[in-house]
Design an enzyme around this catalytic site. Sequence first.
Site, PDB file in Angstrom:
ATOM      1  N   TYR A  39       0.830  -1.204   0.000  1.00 28.10           N
ATOM      2  CA  TYR A  39       0.000   0.000   0.000  1.00 28.10           C
ATOM      3  C   TYR A  39       0.869   1.260   0.000  1.00 28.10           C
ATOM      4  O   TYR A  39       0.628   2.193  -0.767  1.00 28.10           O
ATOM      5  CB  TYR A  39      -0.921  -0.014   1.212  1.00 28.10           C
ATOM      6  CG  TYR A  39      -1.836   1.178   1.323  1.00 28.10           C
ATOM      7  CD1 TYR A  39      -2.914   1.329   0.465  1.00 28.10           C
ATOM      8  CD2 TYR A  39      -1.618   2.161   2.287  1.00 28.10           C
ATOM      9  CE1 TYR A  39      -3.758   2.427   0.558  1.00 28.10           C
ATOM     10  CE2 TYR A  39      -2.460   3.263   2.387  1.00 28.10           C
ATOM     11  CZ  TYR A  39      -3.523   3.392   1.528  1.00 28.10           C
ATOM     12  OH  TYR A  39      -4.358   4.478   1.627  1.00 28.10           O
ATOM     13  N   THR A  53     -12.275   6.843   7.368  1.00 27.65           N
ATOM     14  CA  THR A  53     -13.098   6.536   6.197  1.00 27.65           C
ATOM     15  C   THR A  53     -13.658   5.123   6.230  1.00 27.65           C
ATOM     16  O   THR A  53     -14.506   4.783   5.413  1.00 27.65           O
ATOM     17  CB  THR A  53     -12.267   6.692   4.911  1.00 27.65           C
ATOM     18  OG1 THR A  53     -11.191   5.741   4.957  1.00 27.65           O
ATOM     19  CG2 THR A  53     -11.705   8.105   4.779  1.00 27.65           C
TER      20      THR A  53
END
Length: 231
Positions: free
Chosen positions: A149, A184
């Site tokens: 990532y 989120t």
Amino acid sequence: MTGREIDGHRVAVVGASGALGSRIARTLADRGAAVLLVGRDEDRLREVLAGAPVVVGDLGDATTGDRLVAAAQEHLGGLDGLVNAAGVAAFGSLLETPDEVIEEVFTTNVIGPAFLLRRVLPLLQESRGYVVNLSAVLAERPMAGMGAYSASKAALTALDRALRSELRRSGVDVLDVRPPHTETGLADRPVHGQAPRLPTGLDPDEVAARVVRAITDGEADLGSEAFGTAG
């Protein structure tokens, strides 16, 4: 980056069904922009802004960019801005991360955006518009257990910086956004592994508002320090 008034702009928001993308789309609409919503879940997209045009597609599919361009021309008459808030996360050491997961992370976070930009940039060159890509603080400070990532976000940031130079003469601005950890829900639905214990993240409403303010203020880069915390 040139300061811009949002009122009257035609903006496509990719990842518009997500926590940040939906908030950015609504903020832009509240400021007077005509917004095109792009994402994988049609039902969730249609809940973001009533009556807004929608393109359903995956970033890994290069034709999503073609359909975005067609929809922008049909419904908006062109495009002034593109905001890419799509992304996936994965956790675990590189040794423990399957090949297909690494491929998915890079496809969604780097390759897909590159496919998309190749198709959308001619419209933005016509309008001397702007690109906003949501990268992450890990592009600045890679983290163990999030190697794939981190690397994908660093690659996206590198792409943005190269594009900023490439597009300068055409008048297209490129804004790279690297917010600290934000609430989120992305960490709760990784494509692989389990998130480590993370501190409380930023409020997504505040992050969305900060991104839109960066567009109006003409900021050229929005690093993690711009959000008031090291994250």
